[in-house]
Motif scaffolding. Structure first.
Motif, PDB file in Angstrom:
ATOM      1  N   ASP A  44       9.223   2.622  -5.130  1.00 14.26           N
ATOM      2  CA  ASP A  44       9.129   4.018  -4.704  1.00 14.26           C
ATOM      3  C   ASP A  44       7.683   4.304  -4.315  1.00 14.26           C
ATOM      4  OD1 ASP A  44       7.602   4.622  -7.055  1.00 14.26           O
ATOM      5  OD2 ASP A  44       9.459   4.827  -8.195  1.00 14.26           O
ATOM      6  N   SER A  45       7.429   5.538  -3.929  1.00 11.23           N
ATOM      7  CA  SER A  45       6.073   5.924  -3.510  1.00 11.23           C
ATOM      8  C   SER A  45       5.436   6.884  -4.503  1.00 11.23           C
ATOM      9  CB  SER A  45       6.123   6.571  -2.124  1.00 11.23           C
ATOM     10  OG  SER A  45       6.966   7.705  -2.130  1.00 11.23           O
ATOM     11  N   VAL A  46       5.913   6.872  -5.739  1.00 14.25           N
ATOM     12  CA  VAL A  46       5.385   7.752  -6.781  1.00 14.25           C
ATOM     13  C   VAL A  46       4.154   7.095  -7.397  1.00 14.25           C
ATOM     14  CG1 VAL A  46       5.835   8.961  -8.928  1.00 14.25           C
ATOM     15  CG2 VAL A  46       7.676   8.671  -7.243  1.00 14.25           C
ATOM     16  N   THR A  68       0.836  -1.196   0.000  1.00 11.34           N
ATOM     17  CA  THR A  68       0.000   0.000   0.000  1.00 11.34           C
ATOM     18  C   THR A  68       0.872   1.247   0.000  1.00 11.34           C
ATOM     19  OG1 THR A  68      -1.701  -1.146   1.281  1.00 11.34           O
ATOM     20  CG2 THR A  68      -1.825   1.252   1.201  1.00 11.34           C
ATOM     21  N   GLY A  69       0.642   2.146  -0.960  1.00 14.05           N
ATOM     22  CA  GLY A  69       1.408   3.388  -1.040  1.00 14.05           C
ATOM     23  C   GLY A  69       2.809   3.213  -1.595  1.00 14.05           C
ATOM     24  N   VAL A  70       3.165   2.001  -1.978  1.00 13.66           N
ATOM     25  CA  VAL A  70       4.493   1.695  -2.525  1.00 13.66           C
ATOM     26  C   VAL A  70       4.292   0.949  -3.839  1.00 13.66           C
ATOM     27  CG1 VAL A  70       6.653   0.434  -2.169  1.00 13.66           C
ATOM     28  CG2 VAL A  70       5.531   1.566  -0.237  1.00 13.66           C
ATOM     29  N   GLY A  98       0.021  -2.812  -6.145  1.00 10.32           N
ATOM     30  CA  GLY A  98       0.287  -1.695  -5.250  1.00 10.32           C
ATOM     31  C   GLY A  98      -0.942  -0.815  -5.137  1.00 10.32           C
ATOM     32  N   TYR A  99      -1.587  -0.840  -3.981  1.00  4.60           N
ATOM     33  CA  TYR A  99      -2.761   0.000  -3.763  1.00  4.60           C
ATOM     34  C   TYR A  99      -2.338   1.416  -3.403  1.00  4.60           C
ATOM     35  CZ  TYR A  99      -5.623  -4.220  -3.643  1.00  4.60           C
ATOM     36  OH  TYR A  99      -6.259  -5.388  -3.969  1.00  4.60           O
ATOM     37  N   LEU A 100      -3.020   2.394  -3.936  1.00  2.00           N
ATOM     38  CA  LEU A 100      -2.763   3.780  -3.565  1.00  2.00           C
ATOM     39  C   LEU A 100      -3.290   4.021  -2.156  1.00  2.00           C
ATOM     40  CD1 LEU A 100      -2.717   3.763  -6.771  1.00  2.00           C
ATOM     41  CD2 LEU A 100      -3.389   6.175  -6.611  1.00  2.00           C
ATOM     42  N   ASN A 101      -2.532   4.789  -1.355  1.00  2.25           N
ATOM     43  CA  ASN A 101      -3.022   5.109  -0.011  1.00  2.25           C
ATOM     44  C   ASN A 101      -4.049   6.242  -0.110  1.00  2.25           C
ATOM     45  OD1 ASN A 101      -1.592   7.573  -0.176  1.00  2.25           O
ATOM     46  ND2 ASN A 101       0.232   6.665   0.756  1.00  2.25           N
ATOM     47  N   ALA A 102      -4.570   6.678   1.019  1.00  2.00           N
ATOM     48  CA  ALA A 102      -5.658   7.659   1.030  1.00  2.00           C
ATOM     49  C   ALA A 102      -5.271   8.974   0.350  1.00  2.00           C
ATOM     50  CB  ALA A 102      -6.094   7.926   2.470  1.00  2.00           C
ATOM     51  N   ALA A 103      -4.070   9.475   0.643  1.00  2.00           N
ATOM     52  CA  ALA A 103      -3.637  10.742   0.039  1.00  2.00           C
ATOM     53  C   ALA A 103      -3.451  10.595  -1.470  1.00  2.00           C
ATOM     54  CB  ALA A 103      -2.340  11.208   0.694  1.00  2.00           C
TER      55      ALA A 103
END
Length: 220
Positions: free
Chosen positions: A210-212, A126-128, A180-185
């Motif tokens: 990465d977190s892009v 998640t977020g990665v 890779g799931y996108l986080n809330a932001a």
């Protein structure tokens, strides 16, 4: 009354009744009284134990929320059912996973474990967002990398649930599906489109992560 006190009372009664004829000896009357007293003690202890046992039983049955998810493994395949998702192997070799819309982004570790148990290699974060060393990083507007459509197919139902059909037989050797799931932001930044990134990544090489998040996909 203690047994010692009872014996004293017995002696007193015997002395006072020396001139009285009794059909039943005093000793027999006292013995029967003692037997009844012991019976009451045993009955009381049993009642307390029974009450405690019933209390424990009711407490256990009244708390079904602590029960684990349903996991079934048999000759017919693997079937994992939880509140957030279900994972079921099919006779044709595919694996069907259904997600509840409101819980789509929950319990990724459990989903990952369930899919692996069903024979589909997957890595979920998640977020990665990860890719292999030779991946050019290109994604489709919906967030899918090259070759993903051969191993994974998604269908959104009218009730908001999403069913994914995974195809283990189409997975290349030494490869797993990365999700890779996108986080809330990140989801807010892309207005929920896409909600995740899927890529085929190697299992025998170090991944680049990465977190892009991917760019927003705008439907036209």
């Amino acid at each position: 009354m203690s047994d010692f006190e009872t014996d004293q009372l017995l002696d007193t009664l015997r002395d006072s009744l020396d001139d009285v004829h009794l059909h039943t000896p005093v000793e027999e009357i006292v013995a029967k009284g003692r037997a009844r007293r012991r019976l009451r003690r045993v009955t009381g202890v049993a009642a307390v134990a029974l009450s405690a046992g019933l209390a424990v039983g009711v407490s256990t049955l009244a708390n079904p929320s602590t029960a684990p998810p349903s996991y079934a493994t048999s000759g017919e395949g693997v079937h994992v059912h939880t509140v957030a998702y279900t994972v079921d192997t099919q006779r044709d070799g595919t694996v069907h996973a259904t997600f509840d819309k409101q819980r789509y982004f929950t319990d990724h570790a459990g989903l990952e474990a369930a899919l692996r148990r069903a024979g589909f290699p997957v890595l979920i974060k998640t977020g990665v967002f990860c890719k292999g060393p030779n991946d050019d990083g290109k994604l489709s507007p919906s967030g899918g990398g090259a070759g993903v459509d051969r191993v994974m197919e998604g269908v959104r139902e009218k009730d908001g649930r999403v069913t994914f059909i995974f195809k283990p037989e189409n997975m290349p050797a030494n490869t797993q599906l990365f999700i890779g799931y996108l986080n809330a932001a990140q989801l807010a930044a892309v207005h929920m489109n896409p909600g995740s990134v899927e890529r085929l990544v190697p299992t025998d090489a170090k991944l680049i992560c990465d977190s892009v998040a991917p760019p927003e996909h705008v439907y036209r």
